[in-house]
Design a protein around this motif. Structure first.
Motif, PDB file in Angstrom:
ATOM      1  N   PRO A  11      -9.723   3.785   1.207  1.00 46.60           N
ATOM      2  CA  PRO A  11      -9.425   5.218   0.569  1.00 46.60           C
ATOM      3  C   PRO A  11     -10.999   5.729   0.172  1.00 46.60           C
ATOM      4  O   PRO A  11     -11.856   4.824  -0.002  1.00 46.60           O
ATOM      5  CB  PRO A  11      -8.553   5.108  -0.548  1.00 46.60           C
ATOM      6  CG  PRO A  11      -8.610   3.698  -1.123  1.00 46.60           C
ATOM      7  CD  PRO A  11      -8.975   2.755   0.271  1.00 46.60           C
ATOM      8  N   ARG A  12     -11.112   7.143   0.069  1.00 47.35           N
ATOM      9  CA  ARG A  12     -12.358   7.716  -0.341  1.00 47.35           C
ATOM     10  C   ARG A  12     -12.265   7.820  -1.727  1.00 47.35           C
ATOM     11  O   ARG A  12     -13.289   8.482  -2.431  1.00 47.35           O
ATOM     12  CB  ARG A  12     -12.377   8.994   0.584  1.00 47.35           C
ATOM     13  CG  ARG A  12     -12.766   8.560   2.253  1.00 47.35           C
ATOM     14  CD  ARG A  12     -14.143   8.033   2.264  1.00 47.35           C
ATOM     15  NE  ARG A  12     -14.453   7.139   3.409  1.00 47.35           N
ATOM     16  CZ  ARG A  12     -15.264   6.606   3.841  1.00 47.35           C
ATOM     17  NH1 ARG A  12     -16.129   6.190   3.060  1.00 47.35           N
ATOM     18  NH2 ARG A  12     -15.283   5.846   4.724  1.00 47.35           N
ATOM     19  N   THR A  13     -11.184   8.298  -2.281  1.00 49.38           N
ATOM     20  CA  THR A  13     -10.991   8.755  -3.727  1.00 49.38           C
ATOM     21  C   THR A  13     -10.192   7.738  -4.405  1.00 49.38           C
ATOM     22  O   THR A  13      -9.424   7.050  -3.850  1.00 49.38           O
ATOM     23  CB  THR A  13     -10.415  10.109  -3.697  1.00 49.38           C
ATOM     24  OG1 THR A  13      -9.168  10.047  -3.174  1.00 49.38           O
ATOM     25  CG2 THR A  13     -11.082  10.852  -3.051  1.00 49.38           C
ATOM     26  N   LEU A  14     -10.338   7.922  -5.617  1.00 50.77           N
ATOM     27  CA  LEU A  14      -9.250   7.208  -6.486  1.00 50.77           C
ATOM     28  C   LEU A  14      -8.044   7.552  -6.598  1.00 50.77           C
ATOM     29  O   LEU A  14      -7.083   6.666  -6.539  1.00 50.77           O
ATOM     30  CB  LEU A  14      -9.749   7.337  -8.058  1.00 50.77           C
ATOM     31  CG  LEU A  14     -11.035   6.227  -8.604  1.00 50.77           C
ATOM     32  CD1 LEU A  14     -11.313   6.969 -10.146  1.00 50.77           C
ATOM     33  CD2 LEU A  14     -10.532   4.969  -8.535  1.00 50.77           C
ATOM     34  N   ASP A  19      -2.288   6.413  -4.888  1.00 46.26           N
ATOM     35  CA  ASP A  19      -1.249   6.663  -4.124  1.00 46.26           C
ATOM     36  C   ASP A  19      -0.852   5.452  -3.216  1.00 46.26           C
ATOM     37  O   ASP A  19       0.394   5.085  -3.136  1.00 46.26           O
ATOM     38  CB  ASP A  19      -1.550   7.649  -3.221  1.00 46.26           C
ATOM     39  CG  ASP A  19      -1.587   8.999  -4.389  1.00 46.26           C
ATOM     40  OD1 ASP A  19      -1.023   9.032  -5.183  1.00 46.26           O
ATOM     41  OD2 ASP A  19      -2.022  10.059  -3.585  1.00 46.26           O
ATOM     42  N   LEU A  20      -1.885   4.835  -2.729  1.00 53.75           N
ATOM     43  CA  LEU A  20      -1.547   3.436  -1.926  1.00 53.75           C
ATOM     44  C   LEU A  20      -0.908   2.403  -2.692  1.00 53.75           C
ATOM     45  O   LEU A  20       0.065   1.905  -2.142  1.00 53.75           O
ATOM     46  CB  LEU A  20      -2.886   3.116  -1.180  1.00 53.75           C
ATOM     47  CG  LEU A  20      -3.581   3.866   0.068  1.00 53.75           C
ATOM     48  CD1 LEU A  20      -4.756   3.663   0.237  1.00 53.75           C
ATOM     49  CD2 LEU A  20      -2.477   3.733   1.195  1.00 53.75           C
ATOM     50  N   LEU A  50      -4.208  -4.596   1.660  1.00 49.35           N
ATOM     51  CA  LEU A  50      -5.508  -4.525   0.585  1.00 49.35           C
ATOM     52  C   LEU A  50      -5.906  -3.230   0.653  1.00 49.35           C
ATOM     53  O   LEU A  50      -5.966  -2.497   1.828  1.00 49.35           O
ATOM     54  CB  LEU A  50      -6.631  -5.662   1.333  1.00 49.35           C
ATOM     55  CG  LEU A  50      -6.264  -6.928   1.259  1.00 49.35           C
ATOM     56  CD1 LEU A  50      -7.499  -7.815   1.514  1.00 49.35           C
ATOM     57  CD2 LEU A  50      -5.966  -7.422  -0.231  1.00 49.35           C
ATOM     58  N   VAL A  51      -6.175  -2.624  -0.479  1.00 45.90           N
ATOM     59  CA  VAL A  51      -6.711  -1.321  -0.593  1.00 45.90           C
ATOM     60  C   VAL A  51      -8.367  -1.478  -1.029  1.00 45.90           C
ATOM     61  O   VAL A  51      -8.491  -1.908  -2.190  1.00 45.90           O
ATOM     62  CB  VAL A  51      -6.030  -0.706  -1.719  1.00 45.90           C
ATOM     63  CG1 VAL A  51      -6.702   0.821  -1.954  1.00 45.90           C
ATOM     64  CG2 VAL A  51      -4.424  -0.337  -1.328  1.00 45.90           C
ATOM     65  N   ASP A  52      -9.302  -1.374  -0.241  1.00 45.12           N
ATOM     66  CA  ASP A  52     -10.564  -1.603  -0.313  1.00 45.12           C
ATOM     67  C   ASP A  52     -11.233  -0.542  -1.076  1.00 45.12           C
ATOM     68  O   ASP A  52     -11.246   0.734  -0.732  1.00 45.12           O
ATOM     69  CB  ASP A  52     -11.205  -1.788   1.154  1.00 45.12           C
ATOM     70  CG  ASP A  52     -12.685  -2.435   0.999  1.00 45.12           C
ATOM     71  OD1 ASP A  52     -13.218  -2.617  -0.038  1.00 45.12           O
ATOM     72  OD2 ASP A  52     -13.115  -2.650   1.977  1.00 45.12           O
ATOM     73  N   LEU A  53     -12.008  -0.891  -2.278  1.00 43.55           N
ATOM     74  CA  LEU A  53     -12.459   0.109  -3.027  1.00 43.55           C
ATOM     75  C   LEU A  53     -13.897   0.419  -2.456  1.00 43.55           C
ATOM     76  O   LEU A  53     -14.504   1.452  -3.095  1.00 43.55           O
ATOM     77  CB  LEU A  53     -12.570  -0.302  -4.618  1.00 43.55           C
ATOM     78  CG  LEU A  53     -11.308  -0.485  -5.040  1.00 43.55           C
ATOM     79  CD1 LEU A  53     -11.461  -1.172  -6.430  1.00 43.55           C
ATOM     80  CD2 LEU A  53     -10.371   0.887  -5.060  1.00 43.55           C
ATOM     81  N   GLY A 139      -7.356   6.548 -11.412  1.00 42.87           N
ATOM     82  CA  GLY A 139      -6.379   6.323 -10.765  1.00 42.87           C
ATOM     83  C   GLY A 139      -4.951   6.831 -11.391  1.00 42.87           C
ATOM     84  O   GLY A 139      -5.020   8.090 -12.017  1.00 42.87           O
ATOM     85  N   ALA A 140      -3.990   6.104 -11.395  1.00 41.76           N
ATOM     86  CA  ALA A 140      -2.743   6.530 -11.886  1.00 41.76           C
ATOM     87  C   ALA A 140      -2.808   6.859 -13.495  1.00 41.76           C
ATOM     88  O   ALA A 140      -2.094   7.567 -14.008  1.00 41.76           O
ATOM     89  CB  ALA A 140      -1.660   5.345 -11.889  1.00 41.76           C
ATOM     90  N   ALA A 141      -3.579   6.388 -14.325  1.00 40.09           N
ATOM     91  CA  ALA A 141      -3.923   6.586 -15.654  1.00 40.09           C
ATOM     92  C   ALA A 141      -5.403   6.514 -15.843  1.00 40.09           C
ATOM     93  O   ALA A 141      -6.118   5.714 -15.299  1.00 40.09           O
ATOM     94  CB  ALA A 141      -3.282   5.577 -16.513  1.00 40.09           C
ATOM     95  N   ALA A 142      -5.941   7.530 -16.809  1.00 40.19           N
ATOM     96  CA  ALA A 142      -7.577   7.498 -16.942  1.00 40.19           C
ATOM     97  C   ALA A 142      -7.527   7.187 -18.441  1.00 40.19           C
ATOM     98  O   ALA A 142      -7.352   7.981 -19.254  1.00 40.19           O
ATOM     99  CB  ALA A 142      -8.273   8.865 -16.636  1.00 40.19           C
ATOM    100  N   ARG A 143      -8.040   5.876 -18.741  1.00 38.76           N
ATOM    101  CA  ARG A 143      -8.179   5.322 -20.088  1.00 38.76           C
ATOM    102  C   ARG A 143      -9.495   4.796 -20.469  1.00 38.76           C
ATOM    103  O   ARG A 143     -10.064   4.519 -19.625  1.00 38.76           O
ATOM    104  CB  ARG A 143      -6.947   4.527 -20.400  1.00 38.76           C
ATOM    105  CG  ARG A 143      -5.546   5.021 -20.246  1.00 38.76           C
ATOM    106  CD  ARG A 143      -4.526   4.397 -20.892  1.00 38.76           C
ATOM    107  NE  ARG A 143      -4.271   3.178 -20.045  1.00 38.76           N
ATOM    108  CZ  ARG A 143      -3.507   2.185 -20.453  1.00 38.76           C
ATOM    109  NH1 ARG A 143      -2.866   2.210 -21.757  1.00 38.76           N
ATOM    110  NH2 ARG A 143      -3.436   1.158 -19.595  1.00 38.76           N
TER     111      ARG A 143
END
Lengths: 285, 742
Positions: A11-14, A19-20, A50-53, A139-143
């Motif tokens: 992916p290109r974004t967080l 989502d993946l 695998l979701v490559d960052l 991503g799903a949460a920003a903490r």
């Protein structure tokens, strides 16, 4: 062995990455891959995808703002070890990074990966807890999560589903404070059988602030509170360091025991290494 | 010029290995690199139990898995269900009972890796677990003895009661050791189209694999062709053991009519293939106050695992070498190898010596301390010399360079100064130096003499190029280079004219196994015999012509002289009486001594090896670079045995089956190793050469442990000397005050 077959995403974004992960609960994030890929080859992990960052640019880089360093999750151990700003404003972290694994691991492994993987034999968490770092997520949460309390068990953290470590914020230190990292490395993997991080502030001939964290002995890094208390307020010296280090085992109820080292030996090593780390840290203060 | 064999030009040179460029560039073809059109994946279903009765073995479901081409169990074996070794007890596939975790129960061939995994999982086996013997002492008590030997010389028990003797006593334990060859075992078998089979694979002894495959398939030996592929190390682990995967692959190939590749994973290889025998050794050793050894009693016990493979021969070698290269007039050795429900142990570099030598040398080090003597002085005082007898009564009449080896390693390592200086260290990290020695009977000796002769075919082509065919193998040790040098020297041709062929049982004669540090001596002598015949044919033609080699050959061709010969070497006779353990156990002996320097962190128990000086009397050095290579490799393997290598088992299952948990030394752990090669020629050996394959590993561990004692004042009776064991021993020491008063 060969891993089981899996899909690969870059992916290109967080948000895309999150989502993946949401779509496929069996998907795993890939950073440096130096823990995950061996686990897959041993079939200890069999993720479906695998979701490559690596394609997410905002996850790289080291910046200094005020009295904190912000280190992007994809920053390699080698980059931290070689960074001038880290070496001058938070030498304990650079020293720890230089102790991790071998050249290959340091050139590929990332600080975010190490934080999130929560391996009991990892080096970084010990130093980060000693330094009082804060984990930043997206991503799903920003903490913003204090790293002390972030670890919740064997390979377990407080990260929620789809939540991704984006950076770690580490307080810097300067004159008057010294840090040191000591470890007993596993001869095959160079993992920390025991790793000890110490940060000591000396003022007016006394140890005014002591932070001592032990890894490898328990499933998560343990703050050696009794040892810290024993040294705080004392004049730095061999006897004081030894007396404090002798208390390192106090906080360890059931030390890890494996083929390489018994729990009793691990606690002994922790005590020896703690004394050496405290002495080295105080000498650098 | 055609050199006369007396003008040595090639022996002693650092000739470059002909196989080096391919190995360095990665173009050498190992078994995994070979691809046979239409080949199937082969695999083995293995027992999860240490000991169980097979109540039911149903392959119907497995045969029905799409892509599965064959499933074979013991009852489908066309020949004998036994791998022929010392005792006929080792089945190709388990029949009715399984006797160790990992024992093969069925083999499967399939179109793909996935179908193979599915097929193996679909074999239905019902086991009735049975009590398992997992401890060697319990096996001994239960009478499960595979073989026993003894040595009786003088009156050891009586002598040890003499009041004028200083006596030390100890019980020593040594662990399993992995061969850790860089390439796991693997075979590819294919039908040859005429009712026979061709098996390619990684191995030391093609003629052993040939016997194993022929026996399982019920074929004559001439129907079974074994081709050794480039082999990534053996160390004994590819002596007896490869017959099993060879037979498995061949059974599947014959059943399917297709090539079958059966290549073990590292984890599988570590879990089920042979290893060095764990041992327990009791030593009682007595000397006069002046340090003359008078008597030794040794009780030597090996854990053989479930099947005998080569265990009795391993035990024999350990038994006759039990007291090292020293004069000991009164000796009693009792040795036994017992059967347990664990992985069968087999051949491993050193072959039964490292265990007993560790014990004896450690006892000798303790004796030196009790006598207040330098361990070097004690060894020199008792060192075997020409005219002395070994503990088996073998009078040594030639080629004993032990004193020189001891003196030279001591000088090279600055032994005396370090011994005195390091003894005064008081810091947390302390240095120490230790010494240990061994000797090794070259070749198969009295117990294996029918296997010891060697053949060689040497053919000179019309262009002067030379083909040498021997049945011994290149396994990384440098055989091809050494035999090239011997062939060139004995023919009088340039070494670049010589090609030593790959071992292929259809094209090379049996030269006996590539074991027992015998290859240079035995294959070398067979080549010399063939070369002498060719030279004799050439001499009348070339006489004093002074022609260069290739022109000389051309002239012989013109004169219709045949330039091919079969050479044969049979070693001098040995005699041995098993009832007393007396006789000439081996034809000659190589001698070795090591000085090891360590640093011990007395708080953490960590040992770092700072230097090794390793001396060897090898008769004559054929190629110094390869000699040093053997020494360095053996020392590193010995350091692993000393410091890190061991297996942990639960219910007979090996728990550490990968290199992340079975710890071998890496280049980061290895110090500078100085080879000291001493030449005390063995007249019967080629140009005086003896063997060097094994001495380098044998006396490393006791030297390390002696060095740790010198540094940290602790005696270790159990290998390996892990940091935790060292720490355990250090914390058991009396406080300094008590030690001074006691």
């Amino acid at each position: 062995m060969y891993p089981t077959s899996f899909d690969y995403h870059k992916p290109r974004t967080l948000t895309e990455a999150a989502d993946l992960l949401k779509k496929d609960p069996e998907a795993r994030l890939l950073a440096g891959g130096h823990s995950l890929l061996p686990a897959m080859k041993l079939r200890l992990a069999s993720p479906t995808a695998l979701v490559d960052l690596a394609g997410i640019k905002e996850l790289a880089g080291i910046t200094k703002t005020g009295d904190a360093l912000r280190i992007g999750a994809l920053t390699t151990h080698a980059a931290v070890a070689a960074s001038d700003v880290v070496r001058s404003s938070c030498p304990l972290l650079a020293e720890t990074a230089a102790h991790i694994g071998d050249f290959q691991v340091r050139n590929r492994g990332t600080i975010g990966g190490s934080i999130a993987h929560a391996d009991p034999a990892a080096d970084y968490p010990n130093a980060l807890v000693a330094l009082g770092a804060t984990v930043e997520t997206g991503g799903a949460a920003a903490r913003q999560l204090p790293i002390e309390g972030f670890y919740t068990g064997l390979f377990a953290t407080g990260l929620g589903p789809g939540e991704i470590v984006t950076a770690v914020s580490v307080p810097t230190y300067g004159k008057g404070t010294g840090g040191a990292y000591e470890k007993h490395r596993h001869p095959a993997s160079s993992y920390a059988v025991v790793g000890v991080a110490a940060l000591v502030t000396v003022g007016g001939g006394k140890c005014t602030k002591v932070s001592l964290v032990v890894g490898g002995v328990s499933v998560n890094p343990v703050r050696a509170s009794a040892a810290e208390a024993a040294l705080t307020g004392q004049a730095p010296g061999d006897a004081a360091f030894a007396a404090a280090a002798a208390r390192v085992g106090d906080g360890v109820a059931k030390p890890i025991s494996d083929l390489y080292a018994s729990g009793e030996y691990r606690v002994h090593l922790a005590s020896v290494l703690a004394r050496r780390a405290l002495a080295a840290a105080a000498s650098r203060a | 010029m055609v050199n006369s064999p007396s003008q040595r030009t090639v022996i002693g040179q650092r000739l470059r290995r002909p196989d080096a460029p391919d190995k360095v560039k990665g173009t050498a073809l190992y078994i995994e690199d070979l691809d046979f059109a239409g080949s199937l994946w082969g695999g083995v279903l293995r027992s999860p139990h240490a000991h169980a009765r097979i109540r039911k073995l149903d392959t119907a479901r497995a045969r029905g898995v799409p892509g599965v081409r064959a499933v074979i169990t013991a009852k489908e074996i066309p020949g004998r269900n036994v791998i022929p070794m010392v005792q006929s007890d080792w089945p190709v596939l388990a029949q009715d009972f399984v006797r160790h975790v990992g024992e093969g129960v069925a083999v499967v061939a399939a179109d793909t890796r996935e179908a193979l995994a599915e097929g193996l999982a679909a074999v239905q086996v019902e086991y009735e677990p049975l009590p398992a013997l997992l401890d060697m002492e319990e096996a001994l008590a239960a009478g499960e003895v595979m073989a026993r030997y003894k040595v009786r010389r003088g009156e050891a028990s009586v002598a040890l009661t003499r009041s004028d003797l200083i006596v030390v006593e100890g019980t020593y334990q040594t662990p399993y050791q992995e061969h850790a060859y860089i390439e796991p075992n693997g075979m590819i078998a294919a039908p040859d189209g005429t009712g026979g089979v061709v098996v390619h694979g990684s191995m030391q002894c093609p003629f052993y694999v040939q016997k194993g495959v022929a026996s399982a398939l019920g074929l004559d030996l001439n129907r079974v062709r074994i081709v050794q592929t480039v082999t990534g190390g053996g160390f004994g682990g590819k002596e007896d053991a490869p017959s099993a995967p060879g037979a498995h692959a061949a059974l599947l190939a014959m059943a399917t009519g297709r090539p079958v590749r059966l290549i073990l994973t590292r984890e599988e290889d570590m879990a089920v293939m042979s290893k060095r025998h764990p041992a327990r050794v009791q030593v009682k050793l007595g000397a006069t106050r002046h340090g003359h050894l008078i008597a030794a009693e040794i009780d030597y016990l090996l854990d053989g695992g479930a099947y005998a493979t080569l265990s009795p021969v391993v035990l024999f070698r350990g038994t006759v070498h039990a007291c090292g290269p020293y004069r000991v007039p009164n000796v009693k050795v009792e040795s036994r190898v017992v059967r347990t429900h664990k992985v069968p142990c087999g051949a491993f570099r050193g072959f039964g010596e490292p265990q007993v030598v560790f014990a004896f040398e450690a006892a000798l080090d303790e004796l030196a301390e009790r006598l207040g003597q330098d361990p070097l002085v004690l060894r020199l005082k008792n060192a075997l010399q020409i005219g002395d007898e070994t503990i088996t009564g073998h009078r040594l009449s030639e080629s004993v360079g032990f004193r020189e080896v001891l003196e030279q390693v001591a000088a090279a390592s600055d032994w005396k100064r370090k011994r005195e200086e390091y003894a005064r260290e008081r810091g947390t990290v302390r240095r120490g130096v230790g010494l240990a020695a061994c000797y090794y009977g070259v070749g198969l000796g009295a117990m294996g003499k029918h296997l010891n002769p060697a053949g060689a075919n040497v053919v000179v082509a019309g262009d002067g190029s030379v083909t040498v065919a021997v049945g011994t193998t290149e396994i990384g040790q440098g055989m091809v280079t050494v035999l090239t040098q011997i062939a060139a020297e004995s023919l009088g041709c340039p070494p670049d004219a010589v090609r030593v062929m790959e071992a292929d049982t259809s094209r090379v004669p049996d030269s006996g196994p590539t074991v027992a540090s015998r290859t240079t001596v035995m294959s070398g002598n067979a080549i010399r015999d063939a070369a002498a015949k060719i030279r004799a044919a050439m001499e009348p033609v070339i006489a004093d012509s002074g022609l260069p080699w290739r022109e000389a050959v051309a002239l012989c061709v013109q004169k219709q002289i045949g330039l091919a010969a079969h050479g044969w070497a049979v070693p001098p006779a040995t005699t041995f009486d098993l009832a007393t353990g007396q006789g000439e156990a081996y034809v000659c002996y190589s001698f070795s001594a090591n000085v090891v320097e360590v640093e011990v962190d007395t708080e953490t128990g960590e040992t770092r090896v700072k230097g090794v000086w390793s001396g060897h009397d090898v008769g004559r050095v054929v190629n110094p670079t390869l000699g040093e290579g053997q020494v360095e490799g053996g020392v590193v393997q010995g350091l692993g045995y000393a410091l890190t290598e061991e297996h942990a088992l639960r219910d007979g299952r090996i728990l550490n089956d990968q290199f992340s948990t079975y710890i071998i030394p890496t280049p980061l752990d290895v110090p500078e190793i100085k080879s000291v090669l001493v030449e005390s020629p063995f007249p019967w050996g080629p140009y005086g050469a003896k063997g060097l394959g094994e001495t380098p590993i044998i006396a490393v561990a006791p030297a390390v442990v002696a060095a740790i004692h010198h540094a940290a004042r602790i005696r270790l009776y159990t290998l390996p000397a892990t940091p935790e064991r060292v720490w355990d021993a250090i914390r058991a020491l009396p406080p300094p005050g008590e030690a001074a008063s006691g």
